[in-house]
Design a protein around this motif. Structure first.
Motif, PDB file in Angstrom:
ATOM      1  N   SER A  85      33.770 -13.714  31.569  1.00 20.06           N
ATOM      2  CA  SER A  85      33.301 -14.052  30.336  1.00 20.06           C
ATOM      3  C   SER A  85      33.471 -15.323  29.599  1.00 20.06           C
ATOM      4  CB  SER A  85      35.557 -13.676  29.853  1.00 20.06           C
ATOM      5  OG  SER A  85      35.573 -14.514  29.547  1.00 20.06           O
ATOM      6  N   GLN A  86      32.538 -14.499  28.222  1.00 18.07           N
ATOM      7  CA  GLN A  86      33.033 -15.918  27.765  1.00 18.07           C
ATOM      8  C   GLN A  86      33.695 -17.285  27.409  1.00 18.07           C
ATOM      9  OE1 GLN A  86      29.551 -16.612  26.214  1.00 18.07           O
ATOM     10  NE2 GLN A  86      30.110 -18.836  26.146  1.00 18.07           N
ATOM     11  N   TRP A 259      23.295 -13.975  21.559  1.00 18.75           N
ATOM     12  CA  TRP A 259      23.956 -13.516  22.191  1.00 18.75           C
ATOM     13  C   TRP A 259      23.583 -12.236  23.115  1.00 18.75           C
ATOM     14  CZ3 TRP A 259      29.038 -14.776  22.805  1.00 18.75           C
ATOM     15  CH2 TRP A 259      29.401 -13.572  22.533  1.00 18.75           C
ATOM     16  N   LYS A 265      28.106 -12.520  25.463  1.00 17.25           N
ATOM     17  CA  LYS A 265      27.852 -13.824  26.210  1.00 17.25           C
ATOM     18  C   LYS A 265      26.606 -13.725  25.697  1.00 17.25           C
ATOM     19  CE  LYS A 265      28.795 -12.661  30.641  1.00 17.25           C
ATOM     20  NZ  LYS A 265      29.140 -13.160  31.752  1.00 17.25           N
TER      21      LYS A 265
END
Length: 382
Positions: A85-86, A259, A265
């Protein structure tokens, strides 16, 4: 080729012009680099991500890159890549950047004969993650630097940011003679990847690697400037004479972070026309940099160009009339590390010093390019 401010009256022999205006200049007194832990060939990366698409494989295998340092996502029990994940990527950035950054600064201090307590000013550059407090504060705590250390963080400028930072740090150094300023470029590119099957991400994923590079600067005080001997043959410690910048506003979106809603992300974009845009503007900015010092391109002994990619290097080389030998370190860094973003040119600078071929009086040009689109340059003299 124009001779800038040299005229027939003051240059009838073709010799390089002297610097006629004596001004204080910051000197680069040390350099140090570091990489993340694991190194991979391009084929190993294709295998890790199980990439079979022939177009994407061709991008990887024809990149002029042999190997890169990266921190890859783990595989699950079935051999599939576990998505990050980011938030996990930001944590990765913090971890890798602190480790590489501290090692690069220590290597720089060792090279310059300085101690951590000697650092008066710290500038940290990164584009691969966002932290508050920034890397400078975290490194001061991590390395036990004085809490009185002045600091600044340059975030998000991209591959050109190393020279933007060097410009600012050199200015601080000149304003504070005798004090030690350190510029650190830290790019944990492993924390800025999106893994999918598109050619857009394949270009980015085939190119960038993890790396950090630091330089220490000192401007001599009046007393030491008068008493300091000339640099011996093969030594480092060049003076930073000037900078020149050029923003290509027509290509402002050619390199950018977007984005990606589908991925949750950030995703980096590189326009395929970037090499040609940079090449077409290279001669203009180099002419301006050298004209200000009354120099010709033939007066430059050392060229340190950003390892932006094979096509970028070729475009710059052709447009400036450089040889492969002129950009040998640029090519070598790309081959051995990939594109290290803001710190690439300092890896090349370190390799030049290791050759011990610089001589007192030699001129060098530092040249980087990045989002904006921007070309940044600096003129140095040993």
């Amino acid at each position: 080729m124009t001779a800038g401010t040299i005229t027939p009256e003051n240059d009838t022999t073709g010799a390089r012009a002297p610097q006629t205006k004596a001004t204080a200049a910051a000197r680069i007194v040390g350099v140090g680099t570091a990489s993340s832990e694991h190194r991979y060939s391009q084929q190993e990366l294709l295998d890790h991500f199980a990439i079979e698409d022939p177009k994407i494989r061709s991008v990887f295998l024809n990149s002029a890159i042999d190997r890169r340092y990266l921190t890859l996502p783990e595989l699950d029990a079935h051999g599939a890549v576990i998505e990050e994940s980011q938030g996990e990527l930001l944590d990765k950035h913090r971890r890798i950047a602190l480790d590489m950054g501290a090692r690069a600064v220590r290597a720089c201090l060792e090279d310059s004969g300085l101690d951590p307590a000697d650092i008066d000013y710290l500038c940290c550059v990164t584009t691969t993650g966002f932290l508050t407090p920034g890397l400078s504060a975290l490194l001061i705590r991590e390395m036990g630097l004085s809490p009185r250390t002045s600091r600044v963080d340059v975030v998000g400028m991209g591959c050109n940011a190393g020279l933007n930072a060097l410009n600012a740090v050199a200015g601080w150094s000149v304003a504070n003679p005798g004090k030690v300023a350190v510029a650190l470029c830290v790019e944990a590119c492993s924390a800025a990847y999106v893994i999918d099957s598109t050619l857009r991400t394949a270009v980015v994923n085939s190119l960038f690697g993890d790396g950090a590079a630091a330089v220490a600067l000192i401007t001599d005080t009046q007393d030491t400037a008068h008493s300091a001997p000339a640099s011996p043959a093969g030594s480092g410690s060049p003076r930073i004479l000037s900078f020149a910048s050029h923003l290509i506003t027509d290509a402002i979106d050619a390199m950018r972070f977007d984005w990606d809603d589908s991925q949750g992300k950030f995703s980096f974009f590189l326009d395929p026309q970037v090499p040609y845009v940079v090449g077409a503007n290279a001669e203009q900015i180099i002419g301006r940099l050298l004209d200000g010092a009354g120099l010709r391109r033939s007066d430059i002994d050392h060229w340190l160009v950003h390892s932006g990619g094979k096509k970028v290097i070729d475009a710059v080389r052709v447009n400036l009339g450089l040889t492969r030998h002129d950009v040998r370190h640029t090519i070598g860094v790309l081959r051995d590390y990939g594109n290290l973003s803001s710190g690439s040119f300092l890896f090349s600078y370190e390799r030049l010093l290791q050759e011990r071929v610089t001589r007192s009086g030699d001129y060098g040009v530092l040249m980087v390019m990045g989002p904006g689109s921007t070309i940044e340059t600096a003129l140095v003299q040993w």
